[in-house]
Scaffold this motif. Structure first.
Motif, PDB file in Angstrom:
ATOM      1  N   LEU A  73       0.823  -1.209   0.000  1.00 26.05           N
ATOM      2  CA  LEU A  73       0.000   0.000   0.000  1.00 26.05           C
ATOM      3  C   LEU A  73       0.854   1.254   0.000  1.00 26.05           C
ATOM      4  CD1 LEU A  73      -2.838   1.179   0.122  1.00 26.05           C
ATOM      5  CD2 LEU A  73      -2.731   1.041   2.621  1.00 26.05           C
ATOM      6  N   GLY A  74       1.991   1.206   0.716  1.00 29.15           N
ATOM      7  CA  GLY A  74       2.876   2.378   0.739  1.00 29.15           C
ATOM      8  C   GLY A  74       3.465   2.676  -0.630  1.00 29.15           C
ATOM      9  N   VAL A  75       3.950   1.622  -1.323  1.00 26.58           N
ATOM     10  CA  VAL A  75       4.506   1.819  -2.666  1.00 26.58           C
ATOM     11  C   VAL A  75       3.446   2.345  -3.621  1.00 26.58           C
ATOM     12  CG1 VAL A  75       5.488   0.620  -4.651  1.00 26.58           C
ATOM     13  CG2 VAL A  75       6.311   0.097  -2.355  1.00 26.58           C
ATOM     14  N   TRP A  76       2.262   1.781  -3.546  1.00 24.27           N
ATOM     15  CA  TRP A  76       1.179   2.235  -4.432  1.00 24.27           C
ATOM     16  C   TRP A  76       0.811   3.688  -4.176  1.00 24.27           C
ATOM     17  CZ3 TRP A  76      -3.805   3.791  -2.978  1.00 24.27           C
ATOM     18  CH2 TRP A  76      -4.682   4.025  -4.040  1.00 24.27           C
ATOM     19  N   SER A  77       0.736   4.063  -2.887  1.00 28.83           N
ATOM     20  CA  SER A  77       0.352   5.438  -2.554  1.00 28.83           C
ATOM     21  C   SER A  77       1.436   6.429  -2.950  1.00 28.83           C
ATOM     22  CB  SER A  77       0.050   5.551  -1.061  1.00 28.83           C
ATOM     23  OG  SER A  77       1.207   5.239  -0.296  1.00 28.83           O
ATOM     24  N   VAL A  78       2.714   6.038  -2.724  1.00 28.97           N
ATOM     25  CA  VAL A  78       3.811   6.940  -3.091  1.00 28.97           C
ATOM     26  C   VAL A  78       3.832   7.163  -4.601  1.00 28.97           C
ATOM     27  CG1 VAL A  78       6.320   7.099  -3.247  1.00 28.97           C
ATOM     28  CG2 VAL A  78       5.254   6.491  -1.083  1.00 28.97           C
ATOM     29  N   ARG A  79       3.662   6.079  -5.365  1.00 27.57           N
ATOM     30  CA  ARG A  79       3.657   6.232  -6.822  1.00 27.57           C
ATOM     31  C   ARG A  79       2.503   7.113  -7.279  1.00 27.57           C
ATOM     32  NH1 ARG A  79       5.018   0.135  -9.120  1.00 27.57           N
ATOM     33  NH2 ARG A  79       7.228   0.118  -8.503  1.00 27.57           N
ATOM     34  N   ARG A  80       1.377   6.951  -6.654  1.00 30.87           N
ATOM     35  CA  ARG A  80       0.217   7.737  -7.064  1.00 30.87           C
ATOM     36  C   ARG A  80       0.384   9.210  -6.711  1.00 30.87           C
ATOM     37  NH1 ARG A  80      -6.092   6.784  -5.189  1.00 30.87           N
ATOM     38  NH2 ARG A  80      -6.965   8.512  -6.415  1.00 30.87           N
ATOM     39  N   VAL A  81       0.973   9.490  -5.543  1.00 30.78           N
ATOM     40  CA  VAL A  81       1.111  10.878  -5.096  1.00 30.78           C
ATOM     41  C   VAL A  81       2.305  11.558  -5.753  1.00 30.78           C
ATOM     42  CG1 VAL A  81       1.535  12.349  -3.097  1.00 30.78           C
ATOM     43  CG2 VAL A  81      -0.067  10.447  -2.924  1.00 30.78           C
ATOM     44  N   ILE A  82       3.434  10.835  -5.884  1.00 33.91           N
ATOM     45  CA  ILE A  82       4.672  11.437  -6.369  1.00 33.91           C
ATOM     46  C   ILE A  82       4.737  11.463  -7.894  1.00 33.91           C
ATOM     47  CG2 ILE A  82       7.187  11.259  -6.291  1.00 33.91           C
ATOM     48  CD1 ILE A  82       5.876  12.159  -3.718  1.00 33.91           C
ATOM     49  N   ALA A  83       3.982  10.604  -8.569  1.00 35.70           N
ATOM     50  CA  ALA A  83       4.062  10.542 -10.035  1.00 35.70           C
ATOM     51  C   ALA A  83       3.847  11.898 -10.708  1.00 35.70           C
ATOM     52  CB  ALA A  83       3.060   9.507 -10.562  1.00 35.70           C
ATOM     53  N   PRO A  84       2.836  12.696 -10.317  1.00 36.60           N
ATOM     54  CA  PRO A  84       2.688  14.016 -10.964  1.00 36.60           C
ATOM     55  C   PRO A  84       3.868  14.947 -10.702  1.00 36.60           C
ATOM     56  CG  PRO A  84       0.668  13.375  -9.824  1.00 36.60           C
ATOM     57  CD  PRO A  84       1.720  12.413  -9.393  1.00 36.60           C
ATOM     58  N   VAL A  85       4.445  14.875  -9.486  1.00 30.72           N
ATOM     59  CA  VAL A  85       5.601  15.717  -9.172  1.00 30.72           C
ATOM     60  C   VAL A  85       6.802  15.301 -10.020  1.00 30.72           C
ATOM     61  CG1 VAL A  85       7.139  16.502  -7.337  1.00 30.72           C
ATOM     62  CG2 VAL A  85       4.746  16.035  -6.829  1.00 30.72           C
ATOM     63  N   ALA A  86       7.035  13.982 -10.146  1.00 33.53           N
ATOM     64  CA  ALA A  86       8.153  13.493 -10.958  1.00 33.53           C
ATOM     65  C   ALA A  86       7.970  13.866 -12.426  1.00 33.53           C
ATOM     66  CB  ALA A  86       8.274  11.977 -10.799  1.00 33.53           C
ATOM     67  N   ALA A  87       6.742  13.761 -12.926  1.00 27.17           N
ATOM     68  CA  ALA A  87       6.488  14.118 -14.323  1.00 27.17           C
ATOM     69  C   ALA A  87       6.734  15.607 -14.562  1.00 27.17           C
ATOM     70  CB  ALA A  87       5.051  13.755 -14.694  1.00 27.17           C
ATOM     71  N   LEU A  88       6.320  16.441 -13.617  1.00 27.41           N
ATOM     72  CA  LEU A  88       6.539  17.885 -13.754  1.00 27.41           C
ATOM     73  C   LEU A  88       8.023  18.211 -13.685  1.00 27.41           C
ATOM     74  CD1 LEU A  88       5.377  20.738 -13.970  1.00 27.41           C
ATOM     75  CD2 LEU A  88       5.113  20.747 -11.485  1.00 27.41           C
ATOM     76  N   ALA A  89       8.738  17.573 -12.751  1.00 24.60           N
ATOM     77  CA  ALA A  89      10.184  17.811 -12.639  1.00 24.60           C
ATOM     78  C   ALA A  89      10.904  17.387 -13.913  1.00 24.60           C
ATOM     79  CB  ALA A  89      10.747  17.064 -11.440  1.00 24.60           C
ATOM     80  N   ASP A  90      10.507  16.270 -14.501  1.00 24.11           N
ATOM     81  CA  ASP A  90      11.136  15.810 -15.741  1.00 24.11           C
ATOM     82  C   ASP A  90      10.862  16.781 -16.885  1.00 24.11           C
ATOM     83  OD1 ASP A  90      12.403  13.611 -17.404  1.00 24.11           O
ATOM     84  OD2 ASP A  90      10.450  13.785 -18.375  1.00 24.11           O
TER      85      ASP A  90
END
Length: 347
Positions: A73-90
């Motif tokens: 659940l932690g990995v799934w939640s981190v990917r869901r929350v951090i994915a937009p931030v990582a995409a914006l940073a990229d």
């Protein structure tokens, strides 16, 4: 518009869900353990050791299952929350266009950040465009009167006798007008975000030309100019830009040196301009390449304090490096480092 579910709320709900899942897993395992214990006690009253082993095994299995569930659940939640931030940073790291920034229309903090990046990028692009248009307009408007001055000076040099004083003045006007036209072209090159391919330029000729133009600054001074090089030195740079750098350094040396020497050393990958002038104080050295900063406080030395800031900007534009040193005997030494080119000219 206020986001309906902010990033903070997303994280809060995720951790609440994680706690519920872990608690539920423990509860389920505990319930199963209790049922097994009851069955063991009823069916085999004397098997307490086996019952104890079953309890420990159940707790261990419950712990492992809970950890696996929590990690998943932690990995799934981190990917869901951090994915937009990582995409914006990229996207920002790739210098993506404003229209390519992800999450621009999201109603959470990521969307606010993406729109802020887009707004600032638009402002910087508009500022750069205005600067380029201004430089191009000024260059165009100045070239017309300079062409008239240059043409008139050339006519005068043809009509006047070569031995007359007027001929010398007309020739100087012609030479200065031609050099000013080159400076305008250099400033236009400097304003471009991506310059054209630079040619191989012999810096020896640039040094000699700029030093000749500095001679009026040395009238009445006991200053000896020395040029030291063994062979032609080439650099991949527009000659107009190289002239701006070298000319400003030589003019500063001529203005601030009342007696002694001005030494120019040129070798592959390096140009040194050294003088025996008044030098530069430690207070000024740290801010020397900033705009409107003078090397000394002598009011007799004209200038607005822009020369070295222009030198710094040109040096950064063409990929060179400039360093300020203090010779052991006093004065000032500027060291220019640049990528050396193979010499293809005869000495």
């Amino acid at each position: 518009m206020k986001p309906r579910l902010s990033l903070k709320h997303h994280l809060t709900l995720t951790y609440i869900l994680l706690a519920v899942v872990v608690a539920g897993a423990f509860s389920l395992v505990s319930y199963i353990s209790i049922k097994i214990i009851e069955d063991q006690i009823v069916d085999a009253p004397g098997g307490l050791e086996e019952t104890e082993l079953v309890i420990l095994l159940s707790l261990a299995v419950g712990f492992v299952v809970s950890v696996i569930l929590a990690a998943g659940l932690g990995v799934w939640s981190v990917r869901r929350v951090i994915a937009p931030v990582a995409a914006l940073a990229d996207a920002v790291n790739r210098n993506a266009a404003v229209t390519e920034l992800p999450s621009r229309f999201a109603q959470d903090e990521i969307g606010v950040l993406a729109r802020a990046f887009a707004k600032r990028t638009n402002e910087l692009q508009q500022f750069l465009q205005r600067e380029q248009m201004f430089t191009a307009d000024v260059s165009h408007e100045l070239r017309t009167p300079l062409t008239v001055i240059l043409g008139a000076a050339e006519v005068l040099t043809v009509q006047l006798p070569a031995q007359s004083a007027q001929y010398t003045s007309a020739e100087r006007i012609r030479r200065v007008a031609a050099e000013t036209a080159k400076r305008i072209s250099a400033l236009l090159l400097l304003a471009r975000a991506e310059g054209s391919e630079a040619p191989d330029t012999a810096l020896n000729a640039v040094v000699e030309s700029e030093l000749e133009q500095c001679q009026p600054l040395l009238y009445g001074k006991t200053v000896q100019c020395k040029l030291q090089w063994q062979a032609p030195v080439l650099a991949k740079v527009h000659p107009e830009l190289a002239a701006i750098v070298i000319g400003n350094l030589l003019r500063n040396a001529c203005r601030h040196t009342e007696q002694g020497y001005i030494l120019v050393q040129l070798r592959a990958g390096q140009l040194i301009v050294e003088d025996s002038g008044v030098g530069i104080s430690a207070v000024v050295r740290a801010r020397l390449f900033e705009r409107f900063v003078h090397g000394d406080d002598n009011p007799a030395h004209e200038g607005m304090g822009l020369g070295l800031s222009i030198v710094k900007r040109v040096v950064e534009h063409i990929g060179w490096d400039i360093q300020l040193e203090t010779p052991a005997t006093g004065g000032t030494r500027f060291v220019l480092n640049f990528p050396p080119q193979a010499v293809i000219l005869s000495s």
